[in-house]
Scaffold this active site. Structure first.
Site, PDB file in Angstrom:
ATOM      1  N   HIS A 110      -3.625   8.825  -3.938  1.00 43.59           N
ATOM      2  CA  HIS A 110      -4.645   9.114  -3.018  1.00 43.59           C
ATOM      3  C   HIS A 110      -4.387   8.945  -1.727  1.00 43.59           C
ATOM      4  O   HIS A 110      -5.291   9.298  -1.028  1.00 43.59           O
ATOM      5  CB  HIS A 110      -5.835   7.897  -3.443  1.00 43.59           C
ATOM      6  CG  HIS A 110      -5.021   6.600  -3.226  1.00 43.59           C
ATOM      7  ND1 HIS A 110      -4.149   5.881  -3.871  1.00 43.59           N
ATOM      8  CD2 HIS A 110      -5.577   5.577  -2.010  1.00 43.59           C
ATOM      9  CE1 HIS A 110      -3.893   4.818  -3.249  1.00 43.59           C
ATOM     10  NE2 HIS A 110      -4.858   4.589  -2.380  1.00 43.59           N
ATOM     11  N   ASP A 111      -3.225   8.539  -1.327  1.00 43.40           N
ATOM     12  CA  ASP A 111      -2.887   8.711   0.228  1.00 43.40           C
ATOM     13  C   ASP A 111      -2.036   9.827   0.490  1.00 43.40           C
ATOM     14  O   ASP A 111      -1.537   9.866   1.368  1.00 43.40           O
ATOM     15  CB  ASP A 111      -1.937   7.437   0.373  1.00 43.40           C
ATOM     16  CG  ASP A 111      -2.762   6.104   0.412  1.00 43.40           C
ATOM     17  OD1 ASP A 111      -4.127   6.054   0.478  1.00 43.40           O
ATOM     18  OD2 ASP A 111      -2.083   5.082  -0.115  1.00 43.40           O
ATOM     19  N   GLU A 159       2.962  -1.940  -3.675  1.00 44.94           N
ATOM     20  CA  GLU A 159       2.964  -0.865  -2.986  1.00 44.94           C
ATOM     21  C   GLU A 159       4.153  -1.051  -2.157  1.00 44.94           C
ATOM     22  O   GLU A 159       3.908  -1.829  -1.211  1.00 44.94           O
ATOM     23  CB  GLU A 159       1.516  -0.825  -2.026  1.00 44.94           C
ATOM     24  CG  GLU A 159       1.542   0.647  -1.717  1.00 44.94           C
ATOM     25  CD  GLU A 159       0.338   0.862  -0.451  1.00 44.94           C
ATOM     26  OE1 GLU A 159      -0.062  -0.303  -0.177  1.00 44.94           O
ATOM     27  OE2 GLU A 159       0.242   1.929  -0.221  1.00 44.94           O
ATOM     28  N   ASP A 163      -1.834  -3.826  -3.327  1.00 45.95           N
ATOM     29  CA  ASP A 163      -2.033  -3.027  -2.036  1.00 45.95           C
ATOM     30  C   ASP A 163      -1.453  -3.481  -0.722  1.00 45.95           C
ATOM     31  O   ASP A 163      -1.673  -4.749  -0.271  1.00 45.95           O
ATOM     32  CB  ASP A 163      -3.579  -2.648  -1.872  1.00 45.95           C
ATOM     33  CG  ASP A 163      -3.741  -1.860  -0.667  1.00 45.95           C
ATOM     34  OD1 ASP A 163      -3.612  -0.714  -0.751  1.00 45.95           O
ATOM     35  OD2 ASP A 163      -4.282  -2.313   0.300  1.00 45.95           O
ATOM     36  N   ASP A 215      -6.456  -2.326  -8.724  1.00 44.51           N
ATOM     37  CA  ASP A 215      -5.836  -2.558  -7.340  1.00 44.51           C
ATOM     38  C   ASP A 215      -6.456  -3.818  -6.801  1.00 44.51           C
ATOM     39  O   ASP A 215      -7.623  -4.348  -6.973  1.00 44.51           O
ATOM     40  CB  ASP A 215      -6.627  -1.305  -6.488  1.00 44.51           C
ATOM     41  CG  ASP A 215      -5.558  -0.632  -5.625  1.00 44.51           C
ATOM     42  OD1 ASP A 215      -4.901  -1.278  -4.839  1.00 44.51           O
ATOM     43  OD2 ASP A 215      -5.477   0.596  -5.562  1.00 44.51           O
TER      44      ASP A 215
HETATM   45  C1  NOJ Z   1      -2.863   1.482   0.987  1.00 38.70           C
HETATM   46  C2  NOJ Z   1      -3.778   2.212   0.172  1.00 38.70           C
HETATM   47  O1  NOJ Z   1      -3.120   2.964  -0.811  1.00 38.70           O
HETATM   48  C3  NOJ Z   1      -4.551   2.925   1.378  1.00 38.70           C
HETATM   49  O2  NOJ Z   1      -5.611   3.945   0.505  1.00 38.70           O
HETATM   50  C4  NOJ Z   1      -5.462   1.970   2.131  1.00 38.70           C
HETATM   51  O3  NOJ Z   1      -5.874   2.785   3.058  1.00 38.70           O
HETATM   52  C5  NOJ Z   1      -4.320   0.880   2.653  1.00 38.70           C
HETATM   53  N1  NOJ Z   1      -3.427   0.444   2.018  1.00 38.70           N
HETATM   54  C6  NOJ Z   1      -5.249  -0.153   3.322  1.00 38.70           C
HETATM   55  O4  NOJ Z   1      -5.693  -0.871   2.118  1.00 38.70           O
END
Ligand code: NOJ
Length: 580
Positions: A350-351, A284, A230, A128
């Site tokens: 993970h989000d 992303e 990211d 990442d």
């Molecule tokens: C995207 C990431 O996947 C997430 O987990 C994070 O909180 C935000 N970007 C900020 O970096």
């Protein structure tokens, strides 16, 4: 034969010959084979995967102890969420030193062994890269906030208070939803699209870009195989700071994504770093349109390799979702990228909350079948599959009922915000039980022992109590488990290149229960049938399946077929190889 007829014959030869060559070029362009297109990416959330030292937090040694497990899955690459030094306001997405390892996770020597261990097993490593923002505890920010004339001042976005209040910017994680944080030290506001502890870097500053490129080289020189960028679509800002229309935050990506000179920065990143190493790059997000996404990843752009669009995963809602909508979205994206550019295929990360709880059915009767059906979808679509750790066991949402159980900055600050505005906290808690990111971050369920074998200490976040029935040890032994189905689906994808490159065609577009499609290549045609419901569903089949070979099913018996249709049981999935 006169000169002109010889010339005409030569021209004809030339055209025919070139047509052939041209034909081949088209095919090889279409099938422009790349390791990252053929990769099957397994995403590991290090904090929750395996703890080796009993502090309750997953770590690199823990991952190392599970390398043979990862290998046994058949996956070919691992994407690691951030493992750099961090005060952990956002679980590592707030980096305080990009060239060091977070203390909770171990040391650089552990990292080196992890990389070596993965490579020895033929598995690549994608890291990442979090450079839309840093931590406020990064040395750059510490310097930057010290004085208005500090050499690092321009590393971040500042607004001097004597100019009045800055134009409103929405923050995704801030308690007040405000992305400008006042700092009395220099009487100025700094910008943070995420939490207050994640100040946004100023990409207009060439020094910032150079710093990031050097960091990327540091990791690429270590031999890593790729970067996941990211939130990078937000990295460039319109620094004339226009006033955005009221309510813009409801569609904030229209105002935040793909601004300013973002593509210039990516092209510079490509020229300075990406083009010099055999590394892949994945964005992303994918902007606001197909055009935005193409501009990130088309071959001739020389920016990134693949996009990671959210429209598909955003379909799920607590009230359910329509399969017709789901099919429409995935088909539309596939068709927009059939000739140029490349996409990721995923249903969780993970989000997101757990795949089976959002898109399948996590009741005891259907959890396994629907997990397998969704896995079949991911492994048979065009694009690079990204599969989130724990989904291969069919792990489910934990659905916390007390706010104290949550650890995620987004959920905690969201709750506080709701409280401050006198909002409906019950409604908020119900929504979070469905969608909070912590649902996907509970510890990996390894076995029947205490804490599911994740840690000998106290886990940083509660373990899902269903680990007594859903765990790796148990599933590994059971040939009919979700885990062993996942392994078979991965193997199948690797054995049939048509599943990577073949043309995708949607069948029975209007069937509300079944997702049916074919994947067609030069040598092979595959038919995929997925029942997305908890009842029997009928699919009429245009293709003749009498001589078709059944490649994979999640049922113990063959599907019920008649001449014109197939009846699929609840969440049944079948993959046929058709006579070509
Ligand atoms: C995207 C990431 O996947 C997430 O987990 C994070 O909180 C935000 N970007 C900020 O970096």
């Amino acid at each position: 034969m006169n000169f002109s007829s010889v010339f005409a014959i030569l021209i004809c030869y030339f055209l025919i010959f070139n047509n052939n060559i041209f034909g081949q070029v088209i095919i090889s362009n279409k099938e422009d084979r790349k390791w990252w297109k053929e990769a099957i990416v397994y995403q590991i959330y290090p904090r929750s995967f395996k703890d080796s030292d009993g502090d309750g937090i997953g770590d690199l040694k823990g991952i190392i102890s599970k390398l043979d497990y990862i290998k046994s899955l058949g996956v070919t690459a691992v994407w690691l969420n951030p493992i750099y030094s961090s005060p952990n306001d956002d679980n590592g997405y707030d980096v305080s030193d990009y060239r060091n390892i977070m203390k909770d996770f171990g040391t650089m020597a552990d990292f080196d062994s992890l990389l070596k261990g993965l490579h020895e097993r033929g598995i690549k490593l994608i890291m990442d890269l979090v450079v839309n923002h840093s931590s406020d505890e990064h040395e750059w920010f510490k310097q930057s906030r010290r004085s208005r004339t500090n050499p690092y001042r321009e590393y971040y976005h500042w607004w001097n208070a004597e100019n009045g209040k800055p134009p409103y910017r929405y923050s995704l994680f801030d308690v007040n939803g405000n992305a400008w944080q006042y700092d009395s030290l220099t009487d100025a506001y700094y910008l943070h699209y995420f939490s207050r502890k994640q100040p946004d870097l100023n990409w207009e500053n060439p020094k910032v870009r150079q710093e990031v490129f050097d960091i990327m080289k540091f990791w690429a020189d270590k031999g890593i195989d790729g970067f996941r960028l990211d939130a990078f679509q937000f990295a460039a800002k319109d620094t004339t700071w226009p006033v955005f229309p009221k309510g813009f935050e409801k569609k904030f990506t229209l105002y935040y994504a793909m601004q300013g000179n973002l593509h210039g920065y990516l092209q510079q990143m490509y020229n300075d770093v990406l083009s010099k190493y055999n590394v892949m790059s994945v964005a992303e997000g994918a902007g606001n349109s197909f055009a935005d996404a193409h501009n990130l990843v088309d071959n001739d752009r020389h920016e990134l390799n693949m996009a990671y669009p959210f429209e598909g995963v955003d379909i799920a809602s607590p009230g359910g979702y329509s399969l017709l909508h789901f099919k429409e979205v995935f088909s539309r994206w596939d068709s927009a990228f059939q000739d140029n550019g490349w996409l990721s295929i995923f249903l969780s990360n993970h989000d997101q909350a757990r795949m089976v709880s959002r898109f399948g059915n996590d009741s005891p009767s259907y959890r396994a079948l629907s997990s397998e059906m969704l896995t079949t979808f991911i492994m048979t679509m065009r694009g690079t599959p990204y599969y989130y750790n724990g989904d291969e066991l069919g792990m489910t949402n934990i659905r916390f009922t007390h706010i104290e159980d949550y650890k995620d900055v987004q959920t905690l600050n969201g709750y506080q915000h709701e409280k401050n505005i006198g909002g409906d906290l019950d409604k908020f808690m119900k929504l979070k039980a469905f969608e909070s990111r912590d649902n996907g971050r509970t510890p990996f369920q390894w076995n029947y022992s205490r804490n599911a074998g994740f840690t000998s200490g106290t886990p940083w976040i509660k373990v899902n109590s269903n680990y007594k029935t859903i765990n790796e040890e148990q599933e590994d032994k059971d040939s009919n488990s979700v885990l062993n189905y996942f392994r078979r689906a991965v193997k199948l994808r690797k054995e049939h290149l048509v599943l990577v490159y073949g043309k995708y065609e949607l069948l029975e577009k209007n069937n509300p229960d079944v997702y049916a499609y074919t994947r067609t290549g030069d040598q092979e045609k595959i038919l995929v049938l997925l029942n997305f419901t908890a009842h029997d569903a009928i699919v009429g089949i245009a293709a003749d399946i009498t001589d078709a070979k059944l490649l994979l099913t999640n049922y113990q018996y063959l599907p019920k077929t008649s001449k014109k249709s197939i009846t699929l049981g609840p969440y049944e999935s079948v993959i046929y190889q058709l006579k070509n």
